[in-house]
Design an enzyme around this catalytic site. Structure first.
Site, PDB file in Angstrom:
ATOM      1  N   ASP A  73       0.877  -1.180   0.000  1.00  0.00           N
ATOM      2  CA  ASP A  73       0.000   0.000   0.000  1.00  0.00           C
ATOM      3  C   ASP A  73       0.910   1.225   0.000  1.00  0.00           C
ATOM      4  O   ASP A  73       2.120   1.093  -0.207  1.00  0.00           O
ATOM      5  CB  ASP A  73      -0.917  -0.043   1.253  1.00  0.00           C
ATOM      6  N   ARG A 221       1.863 -28.871   2.990  1.00  0.00           N
ATOM      7  CA  ARG A 221       1.160 -30.153   2.950  1.00  0.00           C
ATOM      8  C   ARG A 221       1.986 -31.385   3.289  1.00  0.00           C
ATOM      9  O   ARG A 221       1.451 -32.341   3.832  1.00  0.00           O
ATOM     10  CB  ARG A 221       0.485 -30.307   1.575  1.00  0.00           C
TER      11      ARG A 221
HETATM   12  O1  C5P Z   1       1.780 -27.184   0.838  1.00  0.00           O
HETATM   13  P1  C5P Z   1       3.035 -26.517   0.329  1.00  0.00           P
HETATM   14  O2  C5P Z   1       4.311 -27.057   0.952  1.00  0.00           O
HETATM   15  O3  C5P Z   1       3.086 -26.463  -1.171  1.00  0.00           O
HETATM   16  O4  C5P Z   1       2.884 -25.020   0.878  1.00  0.00           O
HETATM   17  C1  C5P Z   1       3.814 -24.049   0.606  1.00  0.00           C
HETATM   18  C2  C5P Z   1       3.479 -22.783   1.325  1.00  0.00           C
HETATM   19  O5  C5P Z   1       4.286 -21.748   0.778  1.00  0.00           O
HETATM   20  C3  C5P Z   1       2.047 -22.300   1.165  1.00  0.00           C
HETATM   21  O6  C5P Z   1       1.689 -21.584   2.352  1.00  0.00           O
HETATM   22  C4  C5P Z   1       2.126 -21.362  -0.017  1.00  0.00           C
HETATM   23  O7  C5P Z   1       1.138 -20.354   0.012  1.00  0.00           O
HETATM   24  C5  C5P Z   1       3.501 -20.732   0.187  1.00  0.00           C
HETATM   25  N1  C5P Z   1       4.107 -20.189  -1.015  1.00  0.00           N
HETATM   26  C6  C5P Z   1       4.368 -20.924  -2.164  1.00  0.00           C
HETATM   27  N2  C5P Z   1       4.949 -20.345  -3.245  1.00  0.00           N
HETATM   28  C7  C5P Z   1       5.286 -19.056  -3.196  1.00  0.00           C
HETATM   29  C8  C5P Z   1       5.039 -18.293  -2.057  1.00  0.00           C
HETATM   30  C9  C5P Z   1       4.446 -18.904  -0.968  1.00  0.00           C
HETATM   31  O8  C5P Z   1       4.070 -22.114  -2.214  1.00  0.00           O
HETATM   32  N3  C5P Z   1       5.872 -18.516  -4.242  1.00  0.00           N
END
Ligand code: C5P
Length: 249
Positions: A73, A221
Site C-alpha cells: 500500500d 502439505r
Molecule cells: O503445501 P506446500 O508445501 O506447497 O505449501 C507451501 C506454502 O508456501 C504455502 O503456504 C504457499 O502459500 C507458500 N508459497 C508458495 N509459493 C510461493 C510463495 C508462498 O508455495 N511462491
C-alpha cells in the site's frame, strides 16, 4: 541485541499452517503440545479467519511465527500496519517489493522502531510464482525475464534495508551470489523424495534447497497432511542440520 530470528535463521523448517479456521489449526498444533514448538507460518487465509488475538495467543504459547500477509500500500499505511502487527510478537512479516523503495524503507523503519527493537524482521516477496513472463510483459508492462525481475526486486529490497526475500530454491543461490550473502532466503516448494508435487511446479528436497542457498524452508502439505506430522517435520530438520550455524551469541 541479537533479534530472536537470528538464532532461528540457520536452516529451519517453517510449517505453513494453511488451514481455514483456527479450530483446525489448533487441532493440528496439539501434535506439539509437549514438545519444543516448531516455527510456523500464518498466511492471509488463517489470519483473516482467526484474527490477531489468535496469533498473539500462539506466540504466547511459544511458537515462533512468520506472518505472511504480503503488505502492499502507500508507505504511510504499510508503516502503520507494521506497527500494529509488531505488537503481536511475530518474528517475520512479508511485504511486496513491488511496493517500491519508499514503501519498504517506511516499513523497515517501523519494524526496527516498534516493540523496543524486537519488532518483526521483514521479508520481501519479489515476483509471485503464479506470475509468468507473458503476464509480466503483457499485463503488467514489465519487460524482460521473470528471473531478471526477481533479481532486480531482491536488490531493491536489500537497498531498502529489508532482511530477506521469499524465493524459489532455484533463485536462492542467485540472490546470495548477486545481491548479498547476508540476505535471508526463505523457500517454499519443498517435497520429500518420491512425494506428490501437487500444484507446485518446481520442487526441491529440503537438503537440495539448503544446498542451493535457502536458509529457511516453508513446508505445508508434506507435514500438515502427513500421518505423523512430528516425524515428518523432525525428518526434514535432520536432513538440513548439517548446515553450519554461524550466528554467535
Ligand atoms: O503445501 P506446500 O508445501 O506447497 O505449501 C507451501 C506454502 O508456501 C504455502 O503456504 C504457499 O502459500 C507458500 N508459497 C508458495 N509459493 C510461493 C510463495 C508462498 O508455495 N511462491
Amino acid at each position: 541485541m541479537i533479534h530472536p530470528i537470528q538464532r532461528k535463521a540457520a536452516s529451519q523448517v517453517i510449517i505453513a499452517l494453511d488451514f481455514s479456521t483456527p479450530v483446525e489449526a489448533d487441532r493440528f498444533l496439539t501434535h506439539w503440545r509437549d514438545r519444543e514448538k516448531p516455527f510456523i507460518k500464518v498466511g492471509m487465509q488463517l489470519f483473516y479467519a482467526a484474527g490477531p488475538d489468535w496469533v498473539k495467543g500462539i506466540v504466547e504459547e511459544g511458537y515462533p511465527v512468520f506472518l505472511d500477509l504480503k503488505l502492499h500500500d502507500i508507505p504511510h499505511t504499510v508503516a502503520g500496519a507494521v506497527r500494529s502487527l509488531a505488537g503481536l510478537g511475530v518474528l517475520l512479516l512479508t511485504l511486496h517489493a513491488t511496493g517500491g523503495r519508499e514503501m519498504m524503507e517506511a516499513a523497515q523503519e517501523a519494524a526496527t522502531t516498534s516493540s523496543g527493537g524486537g519488532g518483526p524482521r521483514l521479508l520481501a516477496v519479489t515476483q509471485l510464482t503464479s506470475t509468468d513472463k507473458r503476464m509480466m510483459n503483457d499485463e503488467l508492462c514489465i519487460p524482460g525475464s521473470v528471473r531478471d525481475s526477481v533479481l532486480h526486486l531482491a536488490r531493491l529490497a536489500h537497498q531498502s534495508g529489508i532482511d530477506g526475500v521469499v524465493c524459489s530454491g532455484e533463485e536462492a543461490g542467485m540472490i546470495k551470489e548477486r545481491v548479498s550473502r547476508e540476505m535471508w532466503t526463505v523457500t517454499p516448494g519443498i517435497r520429500l523424495e518420491g512425494e506428490e508435487q501437487e500444484d507446485q511446479k518446481r520442487v526441491m528436497t529440503p537438503k537440495a534447497a539448503v544446498r542451493a542457498g535457502a536458509d529457511l524452508l516453508v513446508v505445508g502439505r508434506s507435514i500438515t497432511r502427513s500421518s505423523d506430522p512430528v516425524a515428518t517435520y523432525e525428518g526434514m530438520m535432520k536432513q538440513i542440520q548439517w548446515k553450519e550455524r554461524d550466528y554467535d551469541e
